[in-house]
Write an enzyme that holds these catalytic residues in place. Structure first.
Site, PDB file in Angstrom:
ATOM      1  N   CYS A  31      53.217  43.854  50.720  1.00 46.27           N
ATOM      2  CA  CYS A  31      52.371  42.654  50.757  1.00 46.27           C
ATOM      3  C   CYS A  31      53.223  41.385  50.821  1.00 46.27           C
ATOM      4  O   CYS A  31      53.923  41.059  49.873  1.00 46.27           O
ATOM      5  CB  CYS A  31      51.481  42.669  49.516  1.00 46.27           C
ATOM      6  SG  CYS A  31      50.648  41.125  49.141  1.00 46.27           S
ATOM      7  N   CYS A  34      52.494  38.761  48.186  1.00 46.06           N
ATOM      8  CA  CYS A  34      52.989  39.244  46.887  1.00 46.06           C
ATOM      9  C   CYS A  34      54.473  38.921  46.738  1.00 46.06           C
ATOM     10  O   CYS A  34      54.922  38.517  45.659  1.00 46.06           O
ATOM     11  CB  CYS A  34      52.788  40.748  46.747  1.00 46.06           C
ATOM     12  SG  CYS A  34      51.076  41.289  46.801  1.00 46.06           S
TER      13      CYS A  34
END
Length: 106
Positions: A31, A34
């Site tokens: 991600c 993230c």
């Protein structure tokens, strides 16, 4: 550097019993947002040490925990106080905004 707990099914329940609030960073290695948010969470963990516990939950490895908290997209940060949700943010954000959200919930 602050201690950040990696959440596993084995240690999750004991985290909820801590006296301090627990900030859980739900993330995954693939991600992009993230990876943007992670160093900010790490910095805040150091700055807020003693006020809260910071834990990271890899959603790929802990799908049951992510589902329990209704995590539909990542990154999601959830603060738990005495096992109850006190704050939730979804998506990457600047450090100042995240710090303000956390402080408000403490």
């Amino acid at each position: 550097m602050a201690h950040i707990t990696e959440i596993t099914p084995q240690n999750f329940d004991s985290l909820l019993k801590e006296d301090l609030p627990v900030l859980i960073d739900f993330w995954a290695p693939w991600c992009g947002p993230c990876r943007t948010l992670s160093p900010i969470v790490d910095e805040l963990a150091g700055e807020l040490e003693g006020k809260l516990i910071v834990a990271k939950c890899n959603v790929d490895e802990n799908q049951d925990i992510a589902m329990k908290y209704g995590v539909m997209s990542i990154p999601t940060l959830v603060m738990l106080k005495a096992g109850n949700e006190a704050m939730r943010t979804v998506g990457a954000m600047p450090k100042a905004r995240l710090a303000a959200e956390i402080e408000k919930a403490l």
